[in-house]
Design a protein around this motif. Structure first.
Motif, PDB file in Angstrom:
ATOM      1  N   TYR A 131      -8.905  -2.491  -1.001  1.00  8.92           N
ATOM      2  CA  TYR A 131      -7.541  -3.515  -0.910  1.00  8.92           C
ATOM      3  C   TYR A 131      -8.084  -4.884  -1.444  1.00  8.92           C
ATOM      4  CZ  TYR A 131      -3.751  -6.037   1.181  1.00  8.92           C
ATOM      5  OH  TYR A 131      -2.608  -6.926   1.232  1.00  8.92           O
ATOM      6  N   LEU A 132      -9.122  -5.098  -1.082  1.00 10.73           N
ATOM      7  CA  LEU A 132      -9.419  -6.389  -1.745  1.00 10.73           C
ATOM      8  C   LEU A 132      -9.909  -6.537  -3.112  1.00 10.73           C
ATOM      9  CD1 LEU A 132     -11.792  -8.003   1.120  1.00 10.73           C
ATOM     10  CD2 LEU A 132      -9.410  -8.696   0.464  1.00 10.73           C
ATOM     11  N   ASP A 133     -10.112  -5.343  -3.758  1.00 10.07           N
ATOM     12  CA  ASP A 133     -10.311  -5.150  -5.122  1.00 10.07           C
ATOM     13  C   ASP A 133      -9.065  -4.655  -5.699  1.00 10.07           C
ATOM     14  OD1 ASP A 133     -12.977  -5.815  -5.152  1.00 10.07           O
ATOM     15  OD2 ASP A 133     -13.686  -3.477  -4.810  1.00 10.07           O
ATOM     16  N   GLY A 134      -7.968  -4.584  -4.938  1.00  5.61           N
ATOM     17  CA  GLY A 134      -6.607  -4.195  -5.524  1.00  5.61           C
ATOM     18  C   GLY A 134      -6.661  -2.728  -6.153  1.00  5.61           C
ATOM     19  N   GLU A 135      -7.345  -1.813  -5.403  1.00  4.40           N
ATOM     20  CA  GLU A 135      -7.242  -0.468  -5.788  1.00  4.40           C
ATOM     21  C   GLU A 135      -6.607   0.574  -4.815  1.00  4.40           C
ATOM     22  OE1 GLU A 135     -11.423  -0.276  -6.244  1.00  4.40           O
ATOM     23  OE2 GLU A 135     -11.626  -1.085  -8.531  1.00  4.40           O
ATOM     24  N   THR A 136      -6.192   0.258  -3.887  1.00  2.00           N
ATOM     25  CA  THR A 136      -5.363   0.776  -2.735  1.00  2.00           C
ATOM     26  C   THR A 136      -4.412   1.473  -3.161  1.00  2.00           C
ATOM     27  OG1 THR A 136      -4.708  -1.062  -1.616  1.00  2.00           O
ATOM     28  CG2 THR A 136      -6.649  -0.160  -0.845  1.00  2.00           C
ATOM     29  N   SER A 137      -3.977   2.842  -2.783  1.00  2.00           N
ATOM     30  CA  SER A 137      -2.728   3.286  -3.156  1.00  2.00           C
ATOM     31  C   SER A 137      -1.533   3.092  -1.978  1.00  2.00           C
ATOM     32  CB  SER A 137      -2.733   4.983  -2.904  1.00  2.00           C
ATOM     33  OG  SER A 137      -3.256   5.112  -1.544  1.00  2.00           O
ATOM     34  N   SER A 138      -0.424   3.126  -1.862  1.00  2.00           N
ATOM     35  CA  SER A 138       0.585   2.730  -1.059  1.00  2.00           C
ATOM     36  C   SER A 138       0.335   3.379   0.224  1.00  2.00           C
ATOM     37  CB  SER A 138       1.848   3.208  -1.480  1.00  2.00           C
ATOM     38  OG  SER A 138       2.383   2.630  -2.320  1.00  2.00           O
ATOM     39  N   ALA A 139      -0.146   4.560   0.217  1.00  2.00           N
ATOM     40  CA  ALA A 139      -0.716   5.321   1.591  1.00  2.00           C
ATOM     41  C   ALA A 139      -1.769   4.608   2.392  1.00  2.00           C
ATOM     42  CB  ALA A 139      -0.908   6.943   1.394  1.00  2.00           C
TER      43      ALA A 139
ATOM     44  N   GLU B 128      -2.765   1.444   2.018  1.00  2.00           N
ATOM     45  CA  GLU B 128      -2.101   0.250   2.375  1.00  2.00           C
ATOM     46  C   GLU B 128      -1.584   0.407   3.744  1.00  2.00           C
ATOM     47  OE1 GLU B 128      -0.196  -2.343  -0.480  1.00  2.00           O
ATOM     48  OE2 GLU B 128      -1.838  -1.839  -1.769  1.00  2.00           O
ATOM     49  N   ARG B 129      -0.461   1.538   3.811  1.00  2.00           N
ATOM     50  CA  ARG B 129       0.044   1.895   5.206  1.00  2.00           C
ATOM     51  C   ARG B 129      -0.945   2.140   6.365  1.00  2.00           C
ATOM     52  NH1 ARG B 129       3.765   4.514   1.724  1.00  2.00           N
ATOM     53  NH2 ARG B 129       2.841   6.406   1.857  1.00  2.00           N
ATOM     54  N   ALA B 130      -1.844   2.689   5.871  1.00  2.00           N
ATOM     55  CA  ALA B 130      -3.017   3.203   6.727  1.00  2.00           C
ATOM     56  C   ALA B 130      -3.582   1.896   7.535  1.00  2.00           C
ATOM     57  CB  ALA B 130      -4.082   3.896   6.373  1.00  2.00           C
TER      58      ALA B 130
ATOM     59  N   GLU C 200     -15.866   2.543   9.473  1.00  2.00           N
ATOM     60  CA  GLU C 200     -16.404   2.826   8.180  1.00  2.00           C
ATOM     61  C   GLU C 200     -15.219   3.078   7.483  1.00  2.00           C
ATOM     62  OE1 GLU C 200     -19.603   5.626   8.295  1.00  2.00           O
ATOM     63  OE2 GLU C 200     -20.397   4.741   9.812  1.00  2.00           O
ATOM     64  N   TYR C 201     -14.319   4.038   7.592  1.00  2.00           N
ATOM     65  CA  TYR C 201     -13.166   4.268   6.842  1.00  2.00           C
ATOM     66  C   TYR C 201     -12.322   2.887   6.502  1.00  2.00           C
ATOM     67  CZ  TYR C 201      -8.788   6.328   5.415  1.00  2.00           C
ATOM     68  OH  TYR C 201      -7.685   6.545   4.543  1.00  2.00           O
ATOM     69  N   ILE C 202     -12.006   2.161   7.537  1.00  2.00           N
ATOM     70  CA  ILE C 202     -11.225   0.930   7.466  1.00  2.00           C
ATOM     71  C   ILE C 202     -12.125   0.115   6.703  1.00  2.00           C
ATOM     72  CG2 ILE C 202     -10.403  -0.980   8.649  1.00  2.00           C
ATOM     73  CD1 ILE C 202      -8.604   1.344   8.914  1.00  2.00           C
ATOM     74  N   LYS C 203     -13.209  -0.182   6.744  1.00  2.00           N
ATOM     75  CA  LYS C 203     -14.269  -1.010   5.808  1.00  2.00           C
ATOM     76  C   LYS C 203     -14.136  -0.673   4.315  1.00  2.00           C
ATOM     77  CE  LYS C 203     -17.435  -4.005   4.733  1.00  2.00           C
ATOM     78  NZ  LYS C 203     -16.910  -5.072   4.071  1.00  2.00           N
ATOM     79  N   GLN C 204     -14.010   0.778   4.135  1.00  2.00           N
ATOM     80  CA  GLN C 204     -13.782   1.122   2.876  1.00  2.00           C
ATOM     81  C   GLN C 204     -12.438   0.697   2.061  1.00  2.00           C
ATOM     82  OE1 GLN C 204     -14.862   5.160   2.680  1.00  2.00           O
ATOM     83  NE2 GLN C 204     -17.048   5.055   2.683  1.00  2.00           N
ATOM     84  N   LEU C 205     -11.529   1.077   3.047  1.00  2.00           N
ATOM     85  CA  LEU C 205     -10.152   0.687   2.552  1.00  2.00           C
ATOM     86  C   LEU C 205     -10.140  -0.816   2.487  1.00  2.00           C
ATOM     87  CD1 LEU C 205      -7.720   2.993   4.842  1.00  2.00           C
ATOM     88  CD2 LEU C 205      -8.416   3.196   2.568  1.00  2.00           C
TER      89      LEU C 205
END
Length: 149
Positions: free
Chosen positions: A14-22, A24-26, A5-10
């Motif tokens: 990510y697809l919306d371009g709203e992830t942080s560097s951390a 994206e590393r995850a 579920e956490y990966i799905k949220q990430l």
């Protein structure tokens, strides 16, 4: 919250371009870890994140080098602004100096080797020269029409 579920949220972020560097590393860590049992519908993401990780490894790019590159880009951007401001200031300074310089009499005519600076004489000579090269309305321009053909 489950790991999936956490990966799905990430992934959604990510697809919306709203992830942080951390974040994206995850994602890269999750998808590049062969031990993880990744659902079939996420296999294209595994290929994507594996490719990104390999490219970064080939370029020797780590989190530290990414931060250094970001800092260098920021410094280069600031240098660009400083250069533009200095150029604008120099242009303004040159314009002010040119405007404030005293004007000299630039109008003159040379007649039979003698220089005349009297405004009236210069204007009269200029009018005479223009009259010598001007044409009447009656001039025949048939020669020009023949050249066009």
């Amino acid at each position: 919250m489950k790991k999936e579920e956490y990966i799905k949220q990430l992934l959604d972020k990510y697809l919306d371009g709203e992830t942080s560097s951390a974040e994206e590393r995850a994602l890269r860590g999750y998808f590049t870890n062969k031990a993880n049992n990744i659902p079939e519908e996420w296999m294209p993401y595994r290929a994507l994140f594996t490719y990104i990780a390999e490219e970064r490894a080939d370029e020797g790019e780590t989190a530290e080098t990414i931060d250094i590159n970001v800092n260098k880009a920021g410094k280069a951007h600031r240098r660009g602004w400083i250069y533009a401001a200095a150029t604008a200031a120099a242009a303004i300074l040159i314009a002010v100096v040119m405007i404030s310089l005293p004007r000299s009499n630039d109008n003159y005519a040379v007649i039979d080797g003698k220089v005349y600076t009297n405004k009236k004489v210069v204007e009269d000579e200029a009018l005479k020269a223009l009259q010598m090269v001007s044409s009447d309305n009656d001039d025949n321009f048939d020669a020009l029409k023949m050249m066009r053909q």
